[in-house]
Design an enzyme around this catalytic site. Sequence first.
Site, PDB file in Angstrom:
ATOM      1  CB  SER A 165      -0.984  -0.018   1.175  1.00 33.07           C
ATOM      2  OG  SER A 165      -0.303   0.172   2.377  1.00 33.07           O
ATOM      3  CG  HIS A 216      -3.090   0.524  -2.410  1.00 40.89           C
ATOM      4  ND1 HIS A 216      -3.398   0.008  -1.191  1.00 40.89           N
ATOM      5  CD2 HIS A 216      -3.440  -0.413  -3.328  1.00 40.89           C
ATOM      6  CE1 HIS A 216      -3.921  -1.204  -1.351  1.00 40.89           C
ATOM      7  NE2 HIS A 216      -3.947  -1.486  -2.631  1.00 40.89           N
ATOM      8  CG  ASP A 248      -5.958  -4.559  -2.498  1.00 30.28           C
ATOM      9  OD1 ASP A 248      -6.621  -5.498  -2.974  1.00 30.28           O
ATOM     10  OD2 ASP A 248      -5.301  -3.759  -3.187  1.00 30.28           O
TER      11      ASP A 248
END
Lengths: 194, 278
Positions: free
Chosen positions: A11, A38, A130
């Site tokens: 992330s 991300h 995720d």
Amino acid sequence: MDFKIVVAGTSLGGLKAITALLSALPENFSLPLVVIQHREYASGELLKGLLQKVTCLPVQEVEDKDAILPGRIYLAPPDYHLLIDRGEFALSIDDPVTFARPSVDVAFDSAAASYGQGVLAVILTGAGRDGAAGAASIEAFGGVVLVQDPSSAEAKSMPQAAIAATKAAHVLPLAEIISFLHQNCCLGGQPQHV
Amino acid sequence: MITGQTAAESEMLEIRCLLNYIFETSGYDLRNYAYASLRQRLKAAAFSARAGSIAEFHQIIRGDGKALQQLLSSIATGVTGLFRDPDFYAAVRKKVVPILRTYPSIDIWHAGCATGEEVYSMAILLKEEGLYDKCRLYATDMNESMLQKAHSGVFSSSLLQHYNDNYQKSGGKETLSLYFRRREQECCFSESLKKRIVFGQHNLVTDSSFKEFQLIACRNVMIYFNKQLQERVFRLLHESLCSFGVLGLGRGETLKFSKIEEFYEPLDARQKLYRRLT
């Protein structure tokens, strides 16, 4: 193990881990490595520039239908899902999955459907969950999952969720993930049986 | 035990079988869509229909015409927003507007307009540049219900803050609220913004060129197609663009795999604005 592709998910805070991973890859790294991180739309090509500084392997931000070639580092562009589509990439602007676009789940699941047992997936430090469903998908299609040991990760929830969602993920500190890549994804490396 | 490779192969067979069925019963040909993203959409649709596999989902669809219609509209659904990718609109202002100024009248095509946010964004930009009244904007999509939504010009007030941010970043010169009326939870674009927009049904997969344009925007539509279908659509867009006209693609899209590339030069490589040379 005969891997065809490495997919790595992290992330927003994962830059340090990704940088450490890439800077440790040798010149003879012989697989495509796909990085799903991300990040903000506004990050532009900043990430590519930063990462290219630490590796001699070519780094590129993926464009739709780019071919997947060995010895290259591919970055998921911001605000798109990145999918692996048997030898080439595909992008989508479908809704975010687990609040993320690019979503590690989407990329991992498509890698599993394209390369089955040939996928080596790496979940690095990260917040949220995720990547957990995607890691499970990779296992279901016969691939191998490595997860950064949560005790050594800056953000633990992504690795923890991936460990909980999988049956046989290898939980390793970053240094051992790197040596796994050396042994299994480089020309002339000694295959390590797991 | 089924190994990973055969699991992937049998899933692919199930998907092919479903796509053939969809084509035979509805006429919608999804067989040249990009496999990976189509698979993901089919799996999501199967999941919400509580089917455990694509084959099971196929059985559900065979017994229920409504389920097929639902699937088709979920596949046709494009996700878009006002001034999506603000940098694109900033580049249009800076690099495309001066070109458009040279024409006495301007025809613009938004191919695959989905729910219309991008064509309204373009309309606002053209108003602020003083070009709107000599433009006609054609917004087309294959999906009737999305076109209706586009035509209504209604969007949720909850998106306002995000849209305002995008508008400012794109170089907006006024305030966004100038262009719509707010009715509690909804906003509706004003008639003066809509009056030169024409909405119509057009399927890029099967229909042909219908006019010549000075500017065509086809953004994040072709990412859902495979290379073969992309080439067909590139050819169609090329035939619909005048000499020295401008083609705008999505940020993640590229002309580099198309045969038409040789007829274009990049106007803004990062924002995927290309100018036709001849």
